[in-house]
Design a protein around this motif. Structure first.
Motif, PDB file in Angstrom:
ATOM      1  N   TYR A 111       0.826  -1.213   0.000  1.00  0.00           N
ATOM      2  CA  TYR A 111       0.000   0.000   0.000  1.00  0.00           C
ATOM      3  C   TYR A 111       0.853   1.252   0.000  1.00  0.00           C
ATOM      4  N   LEU A 167       0.960   4.384  -2.525  1.00  0.00           N
ATOM      5  CA  LEU A 167       0.845   5.790  -2.123  1.00  0.00           C
ATOM      6  C   LEU A 167       1.989   6.609  -2.702  1.00  0.00           C
ATOM      7  N   LEU A 211     -18.966  -5.044  -5.428  1.00  0.00           N
ATOM      8  CA  LEU A 211     -19.170  -3.600  -5.367  1.00  0.00           C
ATOM      9  C   LEU A 211     -19.527  -3.121  -6.765  1.00  0.00           C
ATOM     10  N   GLU A 213     -18.296   2.379  -7.177  1.00  0.00           N
ATOM     11  CA  GLU A 213     -17.676   2.144  -5.867  1.00  0.00           C
ATOM     12  C   GLU A 213     -16.243   1.654  -6.026  1.00  0.00           C
ATOM     13  N   MET A 217     -14.101   4.540  -6.528  1.00  0.00           N
ATOM     14  CA  MET A 217     -13.994   5.488  -5.422  1.00  0.00           C
ATOM     15  C   MET A 217     -13.094   4.986  -4.300  1.00  0.00           C
ATOM     16  N   VAL A 218     -12.641   3.739  -4.390  1.00  0.00           N
ATOM     17  CA  VAL A 218     -11.772   3.237  -3.325  1.00  0.00           C
ATOM     18  C   VAL A 218     -10.358   3.772  -3.480  1.00  0.00           C
ATOM     19  N   THR A 219      -9.875   3.831  -4.745  1.00  0.00           N
ATOM     20  CA  THR A 219      -8.446   4.046  -4.949  1.00  0.00           C
ATOM     21  C   THR A 219      -7.907   5.462  -4.767  1.00  0.00           C
ATOM     22  N   GLN A 239      -8.222  10.625   0.805  1.00  0.00           N
ATOM     23  CA  GLN A 239      -9.659  10.888   0.881  1.00  0.00           C
ATOM     24  C   GLN A 239     -10.015  11.300   2.298  1.00  0.00           C
ATOM     25  N   GLY A 295     -12.937  11.231   3.511  1.00  0.00           N
ATOM     26  CA  GLY A 295     -13.943  10.306   4.024  1.00  0.00           C
ATOM     27  C   GLY A 295     -13.368   9.041   4.619  1.00  0.00           C
ATOM     28  N   ALA A 296     -12.106   8.733   4.284  1.00  0.00           N
ATOM     29  CA  ALA A 296     -11.518   7.511   4.817  1.00  0.00           C
ATOM     30  C   ALA A 296     -10.984   7.714   6.220  1.00  0.00           C
ATOM     31  N   SER A 351     -11.820   9.164   9.989  1.00  0.00           N
ATOM     32  CA  SER A 351     -13.107   9.343  10.652  1.00  0.00           C
ATOM     33  C   SER A 351     -13.324  10.782  11.115  1.00  0.00           C
ATOM     34  N   SER A 355     -13.724  13.669   8.411  1.00  0.00           N
ATOM     35  CA  SER A 355     -14.967  13.599   7.643  1.00  0.00           C
ATOM     36  C   SER A 355     -16.138  14.112   8.465  1.00  0.00           C
ATOM     37  N   LEU A 356     -15.980  14.149   9.791  1.00  0.00           N
ATOM     38  CA  LEU A 356     -17.042  14.724  10.626  1.00  0.00           C
ATOM     39  C   LEU A 356     -16.956  16.242  10.655  1.00  0.00           C
ATOM     40  N   GLU A 366     -15.598  14.971  -2.476  1.00  0.00           N
ATOM     41  CA  GLU A 366     -16.469  13.877  -2.915  1.00  0.00           C
ATOM     42  C   GLU A 366     -17.027  14.156  -4.306  1.00  0.00           C
ATOM     43  N   ARG A 380      -9.871   2.236 -12.652  1.00  0.00           N
ATOM     44  CA  ARG A 380      -9.580   2.226 -11.221  1.00  0.00           C
ATOM     45  C   ARG A 380      -8.161   2.689 -10.963  1.00  0.00           C
TER      46      ARG A 380
END
Lengths: 254, 474
Positions: A74, A78, A94, A98, A101-103, A107, A109-110, A112, A115-116, A126, A165
């Motif tokens: 990984y 990166l 998926l 979707e 949107m993983v790669t 992000q 959103g990944a 926690s 993203s809040l 997004e 992807r």
């Protein structure tokens, strides 16, 4: 032209089978190289080792003078090393969108907490990513499959989604393992066209494994490395490679 | 001036009207319809106490309660408390196994850890005559609708945290294991714990009798019927927060990454996903919420004291979420919720309807599960339209018939048709048994009715609508 990827003395054996004996090649910035050779000569193993899916027995891989050989897959991704697969490895339960949107990297959103609390930046990112994903799909002519499960795609479409992807992850070095096998000829031409366009626009470098000799000799790779039985036996521009007797020998026999 | 002012107000009114007309109401209505299941679920759980007093359906519900078709309010309370705690546990299992694909057959281990460390934090733990930590005294705090013991609440969080930490330690060992091998490790965990808790460490765990502890909600100076509802609503809040967090994780990019690991770990690794971190995180979160469910399960006994025993480490506890989630639909959040609600209610009715054969409801559930796995492997939430319609028809007709059965003397007829033994052990003389019988018959009818109607139409009428012959224009 400065070299960005240097592979030196790569060795790999499975039990008593020496798949890679001594692989050396290099990739310049903004260049497309082809990796060709007969079946079982170790092209895909080289890719697996470069991407970190396999551990090498010996050797070094340097990306921008940084040693990658001990890094997990990984982190290599990166750093900008992305690959596709010969037999596509999509996330089959998926949907296509979707999968795309993983790669992408970094992000919001990944993670926690951001993203809040960074809702605005999160929404904007997004939206940008979705736009990018749809434009990629549009280019590859599979927009209509965006909300289907990838297990419902045909073989050629899976290839395209795999390519899309990888493109989503903003690679610096793109490793394409037979990108146009099983793709209709006009689209295959278009994919190569797109790869060359991307090379100019996004300033990326590409390594291609391809069996279609006609294609790879005619359609624009800068240099070719010919592998046979785990070693690189020849390298050079396509027109040089065409003439070499050792290459013809490796492909067609004596 | 005045005309100008009225003009501006007119303009603002027009703007507001334009804004309202711009809103795509049908789109929002569709979204509400999509989320209809969730809305009904939330409203039912919130207003379960008030349902018999609702304006329109209230009388109907009361009538049904008088006829024993649906349980009375006390039973509903205990049923729903049980369901609420089970929901946290089962959704936490689904987050680990359904989303990240690490199928755990030993989730009861984390539940038990949560339970025990909750109790240890309240009561204190003494090992070999030396107090590791002291117990906590009572510390009541009023939170509006009820008075809770803050120390007990902290204890639940502490128990959950300990459970999460231990799960991450286990996760570090099992990181490289996949599929069956991971399942085997997790299968063996609660068995080891059960053995240790029963034999070696019985003085600390209390063995089968268990340990006693204080309760979360203040028990004094109130009636029991009021306390059980206060407890229910407090657990409900915890459940909504827990499931909300898990739902949010599952729907975020994080959940997407977990799903990609489940689908193809190698490709996920090569796509820049830190698989180890994500797997450990999934285990930690899952065990944390399982621990919270464990801490609440200590409380769920209907007595002034909370009790924990080694029952959490039994295999049955660990298999509960597997069964419930597979029935509802694995790999979604709404699947385990639906599975839990359906199975809890089904077990309640089967236990009372099959009263001649005690404990047979679990065998009945096993048969249901086999049928589901054979015919609807993706669970009820993604079942065929035909089966879903059949089930809806079954439920609706069963309730309808049980209301009107007295008019046609159906119970007496059934009792004469089948002898007192009943049919398949169903107690025909009991309303619950008849309800299951009606449901069963009507589901079959509802399932095959469309096929039958199509067949009958083809035999008698032909293809419908039978269009006249049509010549294409030349």
């Amino acid at each position: 032209m400065n070299t960005i990827l240097e592979v030196a003395q790569l060795k790999k054996s499975f039990g008593g089978l020496h798949v890679l004996r001594d692989i050396n090649f290099d990739l310049n910035e903004n260049e497309i190289i082809g990796l060709i050779g007969p079946n079982g000569c170790g092209k895909s193993t080289t890719f697996n080792i470069l991407a970190g899916n396999l551990d090498a027995d010996n050797g070094s891989i340097k990306l921008y003078n940084q040693e990658l050989i001990d890094l997990p897959p990984y982190q290599r991704n990166l750093l900008g090393l992305s690959r596709t697969y010969q037999n596509t490895r999509l996330w089959r339960n998926l949907t296509v969108i979707e999968n795309l949107m993983v790669t992408p990297k970094n992000q919001i959103g990944a993670r926690s907490l951001p993203s809040l609390f960074k809702r605005k930046a999160f929404r904007k990112q997004e939206k940008d990513l979705l736009d990018k994903a749809y434009s990629t799909l549009e280019f590859l002519e599979i927009t209509h499959m965006a909300n289907n499960l990838t297990s419902e795609l045909s073989g050629g479409q899976s290839k395209l989604v795999d390519l899309a992807r990888v493109l989503m992850s903003d690679p610096k070095v793109l490793m394409l393992d037979e990108p146009v096998a099983g793709v209709a000829p006009p689209l295959a031409e278009k994919i190569f066209q797109k790869v060359r366009e991307m090379r100019e626009q996004l300033n990326i470098s590409v390594i291609i494994i391809e069996h279609n000799m006609d294609f790879i000799l005619r359609k624009g790779v800068d240099r070719i490395f010919v592998m046979a039985a785990g070693v690189v036996i020849a390298k050079g521009r396509p027109d040089e490679i065409k003439e070499m007797s050792s290459v013809i020998e490796a492909y067609l026999g004596e | 001036m005045s005309t100008n002012k009225s003009n501006t107000t007119n303009d603002t009114m027009k703007k507001i009207k334009d804004r309202i007309s711009e809103v795509n109401w049908s789109y929002h209505w569709d979204r509400i319809k999509d989320k209809g299941g969730y809305i009904v679920f939330v409203l039912t759980f919130i207003f379960i106490k008030q349902i018999p007093y609702l304006p329109i359906i209230g009388n109907l519900i009361q009538d049904a309660q008088n006829r024993n078709i649906i349980p009375n309010i006390e039973t509903l309370n205990s049923l729903f408390i049980h369901m609420v705690i089970l929901l946290i546990f089962i959704v936490s299992w689904d987050l680990l196994s359904g989303y990240s694909g690490q199928v755990s057959f030993g989730h009861g281990f984390f539940l038990g850890l949560g339970s025990y460390f909750t109790v240890y934090y309240i009561n204190g733990l003494t090992v070999n005559g030396r107090a590791l930590f002291d117990g906590k005294s009572e510390n009541f705090i009023n939170i509006g609708f009820t008075t809770i013991d803050l120390n007990v609440f902290t204890a639940i969080l502490v128990g959950a945290t300990v459970s999460a930490i231990i799960s991450i330690l286990i996760g570090l060992i099992t990181l490289r294991l996949k599929g069956t091998y991971f399942a085997l490790i997790t299968l063996i965990l609660p068995l080891i714990a059960l053995n240790l808790a029963k034999n070696l460490w019985e003085e600390y765990t209390g063995g089968d009798l268990g340990l006693q502890t204080r309760r979360l909600v203040k028990q004094e100076d109130k009636e029991l019927s009021q306390i059980v509802w206060e407890e229910y609503y407090f657990y409900l809040i915890i459940m909504f927060i827990s499931i909300g967090i898990m739902f949010w994780i599952a729907k975020s990019r994080f959940g997407l990454a977990l799903q990609s690991i489940r689908e193809d770990e190698l490709a996920a690794k090569a796509s820049g996903i830190n698989v180890r971190l994500y797997k450990l995180f999934a285990m930690g979160v899952s065990a944390f919420f399982a621990g919270i469910a464990g801490g609440l399960m200590v409380q769920s006994v209907g007595s002034p004291i909370g009790v924990v025993n080694v029952g959490a480490f039994e295999t049955q506890t660990s298999f509960t979420p597997v069964i419930y989630t597979i029935l509802g639909g694995i790999g979604t959040i709404s699947g385990p919720i639906m599975g839990t609600i359906i199975l809890t209610i089904a077990i309640y009715y089967l236990a009372l309807g099959l009263i001649q054969y005690p404990m047979i409801e679990l065998r009945a559930i096993a048969i249901i599960l086999i049928l589901i796995l054979r015919f609807q492997p993706r669970g009820l939430i993604k079942a065929d339209k035909q089966l879903k319609n059949g089930l809806y028809i079954g439920i609706f007709m069963a309730i309808l018939i049980s209301f009107v059965e007295e008019l046609v003397n159906l119970p007496q007829l059934l009792a004469t048709w089948f002898d007192d033994e009943g049919i398949f052990g169903l107690d025909i003389l009991n309303i619950k048994g008849r309800l299951i019988f009606y449901f069963f018959i009507n589901t079959i009818i509802g399932y095959f009715a469309p096929d039958f109607i199509r067949w009958a139409r083809l035999k008698t009428w032909g293809v419908w609508p039978s269009l006249p012959d049509f010549d294409p224009p030349k």
